[in-house]
Motif scaffolding. Sequence first.
Motif, PDB file in Angstrom:
ATOM      1  N   GLY A 196       0.655  -1.182   0.108  1.00 52.85           N
ATOM      2  CA  GLY A 196       0.187  -0.040   0.185  1.00 52.85           C
ATOM      3  C   GLY A 196       0.806   1.292  -0.110  1.00 52.85           C
ATOM      4  N   GLY A 197       0.433   2.282   0.330  1.00 52.15           N
ATOM      5  CA  GLY A 197       0.998   3.531   0.669  1.00 52.15           C
ATOM      6  C   GLY A 197       0.820   4.384  -0.804  1.00 52.15           C
ATOM      7  N   THR A 198       1.579   5.534  -0.817  1.00 47.77           N
ATOM      8  CA  THR A 198       1.498   6.251  -1.810  1.00 47.77           C
ATOM      9  C   THR A 198       2.864   7.051  -2.155  1.00 47.77           C
ATOM     10  OG1 THR A 198       1.293   8.327  -0.311  1.00 47.77           O
ATOM     11  CG2 THR A 198      -0.706   7.197  -1.428  1.00 47.77           C
ATOM     12  N   VAL A 199       3.284   7.792  -3.262  1.00 44.52           N
ATOM     13  CA  VAL A 199       4.437   8.272  -3.670  1.00 44.52           C
ATOM     14  C   VAL A 199       4.045   9.766  -3.860  1.00 44.52           C
ATOM     15  CG1 VAL A 199       6.192   8.507  -5.148  1.00 44.52           C
ATOM     16  CG2 VAL A 199       5.417   6.177  -4.576  1.00 44.52           C
ATOM     17  N   ALA A 237      -4.178   0.565   3.173  1.00 41.31           N
ATOM     18  CA  ALA A 237      -3.057  -0.390   3.079  1.00 41.31           C
ATOM     19  C   ALA A 237      -3.519  -1.931   3.357  1.00 41.31           C
ATOM     20  CB  ALA A 237      -2.037   0.290   4.075  1.00 41.31           C
ATOM     21  N   MET A 238      -4.210  -1.872   4.228  1.00 35.95           N
ATOM     22  CA  MET A 238      -4.812  -3.401   4.783  1.00 35.95           C
ATOM     23  C   MET A 238      -5.613  -3.970   3.653  1.00 35.95           C
ATOM     24  SD  MET A 238      -3.615  -3.860   7.780  1.00 35.95           S
ATOM     25  CE  MET A 238      -4.855  -5.732   8.124  1.00 35.95           C
ATOM     26  N   ALA A 239      -6.290  -3.137   2.926  1.00 40.32           N
ATOM     27  CA  ALA A 239      -6.887  -3.765   1.809  1.00 40.32           C
ATOM     28  C   ALA A 239      -5.970  -4.106   0.493  1.00 40.32           C
ATOM     29  CB  ALA A 239      -7.993  -2.546   1.327  1.00 40.32           C
ATOM     30  N   ALA A 240      -4.940  -3.099   0.429  1.00 32.39           N
ATOM     31  CA  ALA A 240      -3.851  -3.552  -0.491  1.00 32.39           C
ATOM     32  C   ALA A 240      -3.061  -4.944   0.025  1.00 32.39           C
ATOM     33  CB  ALA A 240      -2.960  -2.412  -0.560  1.00 32.39           C
ATOM     34  N   LEU A 241      -3.001  -5.034   1.226  1.00 30.79           N
ATOM     35  CA  LEU A 241      -2.492  -6.327   1.700  1.00 30.79           C
ATOM     36  C   LEU A 241      -3.310  -7.537   1.319  1.00 30.79           C
ATOM     37  CD1 LEU A 241      -0.612  -8.077   3.444  1.00 30.79           C
ATOM     38  CD2 LEU A 241      -1.821  -7.289   5.271  1.00 30.79           C
ATOM     39  N   PHE A 242      -4.680  -7.543   1.411  1.00 34.56           N
ATOM     40  CA  PHE A 242      -5.494  -8.652   1.218  1.00 34.56           C
ATOM     41  C   PHE A 242      -5.660  -8.743  -0.260  1.00 34.56           C
ATOM     42  CE2 PHE A 242      -7.095  -8.330   5.467  1.00 34.56           C
ATOM     43  CZ  PHE A 242      -7.366  -9.675   5.545  1.00 34.56           C
ATOM     44  N   ASN A 243      -5.673  -7.637  -1.158  1.00 34.68           N
ATOM     45  CA  ASN A 243      -5.443  -7.799  -2.356  1.00 34.68           C
ATOM     46  C   ASN A 243      -4.319  -8.463  -2.915  1.00 34.68           C
ATOM     47  OD1 ASN A 243      -8.069  -6.677  -2.597  1.00 34.68           O
ATOM     48  ND2 ASN A 243      -7.287  -4.514  -2.906  1.00 34.68           N
ATOM     49  N   LYS A 244      -3.337  -8.368  -2.165  1.00 38.37           N
ATOM     50  CA  LYS A 244      -1.983  -8.953  -2.541  1.00 38.37           C
ATOM     51  C   LYS A 244      -1.881 -10.335  -2.201  1.00 38.37           C
ATOM     52  CE  LYS A 244       3.068  -8.589  -1.568  1.00 38.37           C
ATOM     53  NZ  LYS A 244       3.370  -8.736  -2.993  1.00 38.37           N
ATOM     54  N   ALA A 259       9.260  10.755  -2.041  1.00 37.18           N
ATOM     55  CA  ALA A 259       9.014  10.039  -0.808  1.00 37.18           C
ATOM     56  C   ALA A 259       7.895   9.020  -0.981  1.00 37.18           C
ATOM     57  CB  ALA A 259       8.316  11.140   0.253  1.00 37.18           C
ATOM     58  N   TYR A 260       8.318   7.824  -0.671  1.00 40.49           N
ATOM     59  CA  TYR A 260       7.618   6.676  -0.563  1.00 40.49           C
ATOM     60  C   TYR A 260       7.031   6.538   0.950  1.00 40.49           C
ATOM     61  CZ  TYR A 260       9.271   5.497  -5.402  1.00 40.49           C
ATOM     62  OH  TYR A 260       9.724   5.786  -6.565  1.00 40.49           O
ATOM     63  N   VAL A 261       5.608   6.608   0.911  1.00 44.03           N
ATOM     64  CA  VAL A 261       5.023   6.665   2.415  1.00 44.03           C
ATOM     65  C   VAL A 261       3.950   6.014   2.662  1.00 44.03           C
ATOM     66  CG1 VAL A 261       6.301   8.936   2.441  1.00 44.03           C
ATOM     67  CG2 VAL A 261       4.129   8.936   1.655  1.00 44.03           C
ATOM     68  N   ASP A 262       3.390   6.144   3.805  1.00 36.89           N
ATOM     69  CA  ASP A 262       2.020   5.669   4.236  1.00 36.89           C
ATOM     70  C   ASP A 262       1.803   4.404   3.772  1.00 36.89           C
ATOM     71  OD1 ASP A 262       1.941   8.173   5.313  1.00 36.89           O
ATOM     72  OD2 ASP A 262       0.404   9.070   3.803  1.00 36.89           O
ATOM     73  N   HIS A 263       2.705   3.256   3.931  1.00 40.92           N
ATOM     74  CA  HIS A 263       2.409   1.860   3.748  1.00 40.92           C
ATOM     75  C   HIS A 263       2.308   1.203   4.892  1.00 40.92           C
ATOM     76  CE1 HIS A 263       6.953   3.234   3.312  1.00 40.92           C
ATOM     77  NE2 HIS A 263       6.833   2.159   4.282  1.00 40.92           N
ATOM     78  N   ALA A 264       2.110  -0.027   4.789  1.00 43.33           N
ATOM     79  CA  ALA A 264       2.155  -0.987   5.844  1.00 43.33           C
ATOM     80  C   ALA A 264       3.291  -1.695   5.887  1.00 43.33           C
ATOM     81  CB  ALA A 264       0.818  -1.767   6.123  1.00 43.33           C
ATOM     82  N   TYR A 265       3.915  -2.375   7.036  1.00 46.59           N
ATOM     83  CA  TYR A 265       4.856  -3.376   6.868  1.00 46.59           C
ATOM     84  C   TYR A 265       4.201  -4.748   7.377  1.00 46.59           C
ATOM     85  CZ  TYR A 265       8.667  -6.254   8.816  1.00 46.59           C
ATOM     86  OH  TYR A 265       9.578  -7.132   9.190  1.00 46.59           O
ATOM     87  N   THR A 266       4.481  -5.795   6.592  1.00 46.07           N
ATOM     88  CA  THR A 266       3.952  -7.021   7.009  1.00 46.07           C
ATOM     89  C   THR A 266       5.279  -8.223   6.924  1.00 46.07           C
ATOM     90  OG1 THR A 266       1.919  -6.691   5.642  1.00 46.07           O
ATOM     91  CG2 THR A 266       2.143  -8.893   6.139  1.00 46.07           C
TER      92      THR A 266
END
Length: 359
Positions: free
Chosen positions: A42-45, A195-202, A65-72
């Motif tokens: 997730g996150g934005t640039v 970010a969590m939705a992006a995680l599940f989509n991944k 800047a690569y920001v606002d992502h989650a770490y898993t």
Amino acid sequence: MRKKIVFLSTLLIAVLISSPYVSAQNQNEPLIIQQQGSFMVGGTVIENPGEFTFSDYRKPDGQKAYVDHAYTFYQIPPDARKLPLVFLHGGGQSGKTWETTPDGREGFQNIFLRRRFGVYIVDQPRRGRAGATSLPHTVEPPFNNIMVFSLFRFGNYPDLFPGVQFPKDSESMNQILRQATPDTGPYDDDVTSEAMAALFNKIGEGILVTHSRGGYPGWHTALKSSNVKAIISFEPGGTQFVYPEGELPEPITSAYGIHRGVGVPLEEFMKFTRIPIIIYYGDFIAEKPTSHIGQDQWRVELQMARMFVDVVNRYGGDAQVVHLPEIGIKGNTHFPMSDLNNVEIADLVSAWLKEKGLD
């Protein structure tokens, strides 16, 4: 109401007795892991205007800047069950919530890994190992140990509640107070749920497990990704529950503050009726208003959770609230995954997963 509680207790006991998971947890047995790794999701640039030059390389001009992502962090055992568990922590915390307990026992990460579930441990955006933020924020020393002692329902500071399941040695208290981590940017539920939705989509289909302040972005994760196939929520609170627009309950005041619901279109809310949901609350929750901030906050959160469940079920869903003392499990704090009986709590979860055909 009493008949319903007795029935629920009997049902859970029956399921537990027949469950293959109920056994002594031996953390000295080797852990077998087929895959292990970590990633950002997730996150934005965002891009800073201007032109980059190496002579002024410390300046942001012309850089991104690569920001606002989650770490898993993830671990997958051999012959893993079909649906992994995705663990989202609460406010002021990180993925550490689900790891080793403050007194050194195995937490839910290892307990469920041993039960052949893939496990994904998340640090939400702007926190812990996902600290890169798109917005500035001041980080200050967290002078909050007495407040946290109350909110987490350990006792009346500095005394623990009689019968509390939290480890009673001073080092365990030291550990849980030190596992808190600051926000590096303004707290934003939408950033977290994106970010969590992006995680599940991944990763594909899975079961979302949330705790405390993670409950609210957890609800919205399920609204944003159809890959969320069930929600297990431990003491969702410090936030709002979701209701259909036009069906919000009246705000309720506790010693902690005002608790409100958030409305979404009915079409969106109906997504909750398509997945099983279970919510757990522990012990030491007030039955009537009190000045004890922690006990009173969770009194209202429990009340709001029951209203949320009632609405989900009225629209044909499968949701329930389990107040642990009502089924004979006593002494749990706001951190049942860290309490002395965390294997018993994990057994409840395993039995529910089996009952719902999710294991």
